[in-house]
Design an enzyme around this catalytic site. Sequence first.
Site, PDB file in Angstrom:
ATOM      1  N   GLY A 294       4.436  -7.328  -3.572  1.00  0.00           N
ATOM      2  CA  GLY A 294       5.515  -7.629  -4.463  1.00  0.00           C
ATOM      3  C   GLY A 294       5.599  -9.087  -4.964  1.00  0.00           C
ATOM      4  O   GLY A 294       6.343  -9.753  -5.224  1.00  0.00           O
TER       5      GLY A 294
ATOM      6  N   GLY B 132      10.126 -12.840  -7.829  1.00  0.00           N
ATOM      7  CA  GLY B 132      11.317 -13.369  -6.890  1.00  0.00           C
ATOM      8  C   GLY B 132      10.670 -13.766  -5.412  1.00  0.00           C
ATOM      9  O   GLY B 132       9.744 -14.751  -5.691  1.00  0.00           O
TER      10      GLY B 132
ATOM     11  N   ASP C  30       0.186   0.331  -6.530  1.00  0.00           N
ATOM     12  CA  ASP C  30       1.341   1.078  -6.873  1.00  0.00           C
ATOM     13  C   ASP C  30       1.871   1.662  -5.227  1.00  0.00           C
ATOM     14  O   ASP C  30       1.278   2.364  -4.643  1.00  0.00           O
ATOM     15  CB  ASP C  30       1.741   2.077  -7.687  1.00  0.00           C
ATOM     16  CG  ASP C  30       2.913   2.723  -7.895  1.00  0.00           C
ATOM     17  OD1 ASP C  30       3.822   2.106  -7.136  1.00  0.00           O
ATOM     18  OD2 ASP C  30       2.883   3.250  -8.761  1.00  0.00           O
TER      19      ASP C  30
ATOM     20  N   SER D 237      16.959  -7.325   5.076  1.00  0.00           N
ATOM     21  CA  SER D 237      18.343  -7.841   4.257  1.00  0.00           C
ATOM     22  C   SER D 237      19.311  -7.830   5.225  1.00  0.00           C
ATOM     23  O   SER D 237      19.441  -7.381   6.353  1.00  0.00           O
ATOM     24  CB  SER D 237      18.373  -6.730   3.171  1.00  0.00           C
ATOM     25  OG  SER D 237      19.690  -6.971   2.871  1.00  0.00           O
TER      26      SER D 237
ATOM     27  N   TYR E 138      19.049   2.235   0.008  1.00  0.00           N
ATOM     28  CA  TYR E 138      18.510   0.855   0.220  1.00  0.00           C
ATOM     29  C   TYR E 138      18.935   0.280   1.638  1.00  0.00           C
ATOM     30  O   TYR E 138      18.031  -0.270   2.416  1.00  0.00           O
ATOM     31  CB  TYR E 138      18.930   0.012  -0.988  1.00  0.00           C
ATOM     32  CG  TYR E 138      18.715  -1.369  -0.568  1.00  0.00           C
ATOM     33  CD1 TYR E 138      17.168  -1.998  -1.115  1.00  0.00           C
ATOM     34  CD2 TYR E 138      19.522  -2.319  -0.176  1.00  0.00           C
ATOM     35  CE1 TYR E 138      16.982  -3.200  -0.821  1.00  0.00           C
ATOM     36  CE2 TYR E 138      19.346  -3.720  -0.036  1.00  0.00           C
ATOM     37  CZ  TYR E 138      18.258  -4.215  -0.266  1.00  0.00           C
ATOM     38  OH  TYR E 138      17.621  -5.649  -0.234  1.00  0.00           O
TER      39      TYR E 138
END
Length: 273
Positions: free
Chosen positions: A21, A25, A72, A151, A164
């Site tokens: 990724g 970000g 991917d 997270s 998520y």
Amino acid sequence: MEKPVEFPDKILVRKTALITGASAGFGVEFARLFAQHRNDVILTARRGDRLSELAASLESKYKINAHVIVADLATTDGARKLFEQVQEKRLEVEYLINNAGFGTFGEFAETNCEESMDLVRVNVAAITELTALFLPAMVTRRSGRVLNVASAAAFQPGPLMATYFASKAYALHFSEALNEELEGKEVSVTALCPGPVRTEFQQVAGMETSGLVANKRLISIEEVVEAGYEAMMKGKACVIPGVGTKLLSFAVRFMPRRFVAKFVHRMQADRAP
């Protein structure tokens, strides 16, 4: 001249960090931080143009090697293909940063099934497979670090982002379990658990008007990445950047779970006019 961020660990020299990724970000900031500490980097994501631009910038500024691999991770063989390309380049990965991930926003029953499965493949399956593929070599040479970007969502259920939140709970528990298994082997696995951060994530997830982020002062990407880097280098199992996020993550442990789900549901509710 920009100086490396000072942490209590030694400045690392010419080791290689693989960052998934890496086109936006946290991924971009992790790449910059590792390059700043004179580590080579492997940048991977789906957007090759962004990766190439970042690689050229890092090589020019920090005089390191930046390798680009377009991958991917939402495909069933994406993680395996990425590993094989790293092997073909004969690169030894010292730091694995499982950063790739995305979220969806809305009621699960109304969410596109394939999009939900893509989320599971990226947020859960890919970090599991990449860790399984790269970790054994770290254990053998008794040197290496894995960082899984989880997270603060990992600490409670998340109505309107059910998949998520659940995926981040997996990342947290997976990391903590592995870190315990690896004690004494000079290898560690760390879960980075930030609260909401102003990145492309909210736009991609369609949650810019969610009560969790709308009109909120959000922690910076730089603060989160530096906290994750420091915790990883110290071999910590988990790090939660930000005092407020730490307190909330701790507090929900003492609340009835049904209440927590309702509280998060209200916080998540779309506040668009």
